[in-house]
Design an enzyme around this catalytic site. Structure first.
Site, PDB file in Angstrom:
ATOM      1  CD  GLU A 288      -7.436   6.489   4.763  1.00 44.57           C
ATOM      2  OE1 GLU A 288      -8.068   6.620   3.988  1.00 44.57           O
ATOM      3  OE2 GLU A 288      -6.182   7.123   4.945  1.00 44.57           O
TER       4      GLU A 288
ATOM      5  CG  HIS B  62      -1.949   1.454   1.128  1.00 43.04           C
ATOM      6  ND1 HIS B  62      -3.308   0.667   1.949  1.00 43.04           N
ATOM      7  CD2 HIS B  62      -1.854   2.385   0.979  1.00 43.04           C
ATOM      8  CE1 HIS B  62      -3.621   1.772   2.010  1.00 43.04           C
ATOM      9  NE2 HIS B  62      -3.241   3.238   1.445  1.00 43.04           N
TER      10      HIS B  62
ATOM     11  CG  HIS C 257      -1.012   6.488  -2.070  1.00 46.09           C
ATOM     12  ND1 HIS C 257      -2.428   6.488  -2.648  1.00 46.09           N
ATOM     13  CD2 HIS C 257      -1.461   5.945  -1.299  1.00 46.09           C
ATOM     14  CE1 HIS C 257      -3.876   6.108  -2.322  1.00 46.09           C
ATOM     15  NE2 HIS C 257      -3.110   5.569  -1.171  1.00 46.09           N
TER      16      HIS C 257
ATOM     17  CG  ASP D 280      -1.533   6.115   2.942  1.00 45.88           C
ATOM     18  OD1 ASP D 280      -1.939   5.499   2.222  1.00 45.88           O
ATOM     19  OD2 ASP D 280      -2.071   6.301   3.819  1.00 45.88           O
ATOM     20  CG  ASP D 281       0.001   9.144   0.712  1.00 44.72           C
ATOM     21  OD1 ASP D 281      -0.127   8.974  -0.887  1.00 44.72           O
ATOM     22  OD2 ASP D 281      -0.564   8.630   1.556  1.00 44.72           O
TER      23      ASP D 281
ATOM     24  CG  HIS E 127      -7.505   3.769   0.143  1.00 46.45           C
ATOM     25  ND1 HIS E 127      -7.197   2.716  -1.059  1.00 46.45           N
ATOM     26  CD2 HIS E 127      -6.608   4.230   0.895  1.00 46.45           C
ATOM     27  CE1 HIS E 127      -5.792   3.469  -1.075  1.00 46.45           C
ATOM     28  NE2 HIS E 127      -5.501   4.008   0.269  1.00 46.45           N
TER      29      HIS E 127
HETATM   30  N1  ADE Z   1      -4.409   9.048  -1.563  1.00 48.84           N
HETATM   31  C1  ADE Z   1      -3.296   9.196  -0.891  1.00 48.84           C
HETATM   32  N2  ADE Z   1      -3.318   8.488   0.113  1.00 48.84           N
HETATM   33  C2  ADE Z   1      -4.418   8.351   1.114  1.00 48.84           C
HETATM   34  C3  ADE Z   1      -5.317   8.104   1.825  1.00 48.84           C
HETATM   35  N3  ADE Z   1      -4.194   7.464   2.841  1.00 48.84           N
HETATM   36  N4  ADE Z   1      -6.220   8.294   1.552  1.00 48.84           N
HETATM   37  C4  ADE Z   1      -6.908   7.701   0.787  1.00 48.84           C
HETATM   38  N5  ADE Z   1      -6.474   7.957  -0.520  1.00 48.84           N
HETATM   39  C5  ADE Z   1      -5.872   8.370  -0.758  1.00 48.84           C
HETATM   40 ZN    ZN Z   2      -3.416   4.541   1.114  1.00 51.19          ZN
END
Ligand code: ADE
Ligand code: ZN
Length: 339
Positions: free
Chosen positions: A200, A17, A19, A278-279, A197
């Site tokens: 969350e 996971h 991005h 994630d990011d 997703h």
């Molecule tokens: N796009 C990038 N990171 C995300 C996240 N944690 N949740 C939803 N969309 C995303």
């Molecule tokens: Zn994500």
């Protein structure tokens, strides 16, 4: 004995996971802004980092979409992706499955091909030069319409050889999976695997919809499943993986602090939880930092950590020979490492 930093760093890992636009480090953001003659609303890197304080998902997404504006050419997408692969290779990540958000780029007039070709070329070089295997997942932005998602799916069809699955991300609340039931049906018919997703920020109902309507192969996040005992039972019975993102959850206030993160509870309930970043450029860490944060806060033991990686291997979109190979590398590490 306590798990050491060295144990986490040397552990062979798998990410499911990530991005790719969320791996854009401020340094590269400035470099690309200069390369492409784009004015950033920040004077320097410290100002960018100071802006990374989020109260919820939408706060983050606003900055995330602004940040990706520096990505213009195929080379920019290549540089972004290769920098991420280089970073995770240095962290002993063996395999990664990454999302990209084509609509975040096509909306700005960048051709779909520019995006997918730049990312794919870097993934290919990552495979041959850095021994990191990878899969690419195309995500639909759920705040946009079903029609726009259909049009994005059409653009992806000539690139089936490069894209293994479709996903669903962006603003969760108010955009339930049901909105994309028909797009996902078409994607599955075209041979794509599917993820979404869910849970969350959104309620357990969104996780049910991802399972029942989108027919997902994995749930991304899934934290709020724990509010519904019947849903937990079902996820366990179905062996449905959750791609959990600890530092993301902390930064986006999905959890109050890491000590209350549900990862250990998920494992103890028999859920197929995995650890992911994630990011990472926005949330303060890649795979090692995520593992370190949960290990420390939740007092995870060696068996928990090995189980998390094993879950990722099993839940990956690799074929069974490839999975066996990764499992062997994990087993060798486990049997030869003192901790
Ligand atoms: N796009 C990038 N990171 C995300 C996240 N944690 N949740 C939803 N969309 C995303
Ligand atoms: Zn994500």
């Amino acid at each position: 004995m306590d798990i050491t930093k060295e144990f986490i760093e040397n552990l062979p890992k798998v990410e499911l996971h990530l991005h790719i636009e969320g791996s854009l480090e401020p340094e590269l953001m400035f470099e690309l802004a200069q390369r492409n003659n784009i004015n950033l609303p920040f004077a320097n890197i410290d100002e960018v980092k100071d802006a990374y304080n989020f109260s919820n998902l939408q706060d983050f997404l606003n900055i995330y979409y602004q940040g990706m504006g520096v990505l213009q050419t195929e080379q920019d997408f290549y540089d972004l992706t290769f920098a991420y692969i280089k970073k995770i290779a240095s962290e002993n990540v063996m395999h990664t499955e990454i999302f990209f958000d084509p609509q975040g780029h096509t909306e700005r007039g960048i051709e779909f091909e520019v995006v997918v070709n730049g990312i794919s070329r870097a993934l290919e070089d990552g495979r041959s030069n850095l021994n990191v295997s990878s899969k690419l997942i195309m995500s639909f932005l759920r705040h946009l319409s079903e029609e726009e998602a259909f049009s994005t799916l059409e653009q992806a069809l000539p690139h089936k050889d490069k894209i293994i699955a479709v996903g669903l991300d962006s603003s969760e609340l108010g955009h339930p999976p049901a909105k994309f039931e028909r797009v996902f049906a078409k994607a599955r018919k075209e041979g794509f695997l599917v993820v979404a997703h869910a849970g969350e920020e959104g309620p357990p109902e969104y996780i049910y919809e991802a399972l029942d309507l989108l027919k997902v192969d994995r749930i991304d996040h899934g934290n709020r499943a724990l509010e519904d005992d019947a849903l937990v039972k079902r996820l366990v019975a179905d062996n449905m993986a959750l791609t959990v993102c600890p530092l993301s959850n902390l930064k986006l206030c999905v959890v109050k602090d890491m000590v209350t993160h549900p990862l250990k509870e998920m494992l103890d309930l028999g859920l197929k939880a995995t650890v992911n970043s994630d990011d990472p450029a926005y949330f303060g860490g890649y795979m090692n930092d995520n593992f370190l944060a949960v290990t420390k806060a939740l007092n995870l033991g060696k068996d928990d950590i090995l189980k998390l990686v094993q879950n990722s291997i099993e839940a990956s979109f690799l074929n069974s020979n490839e999975k066996q190979d990764l499992q062997l590398r994990l087993d060798i590490f486990a049997s030869t490492t003192c901790f």
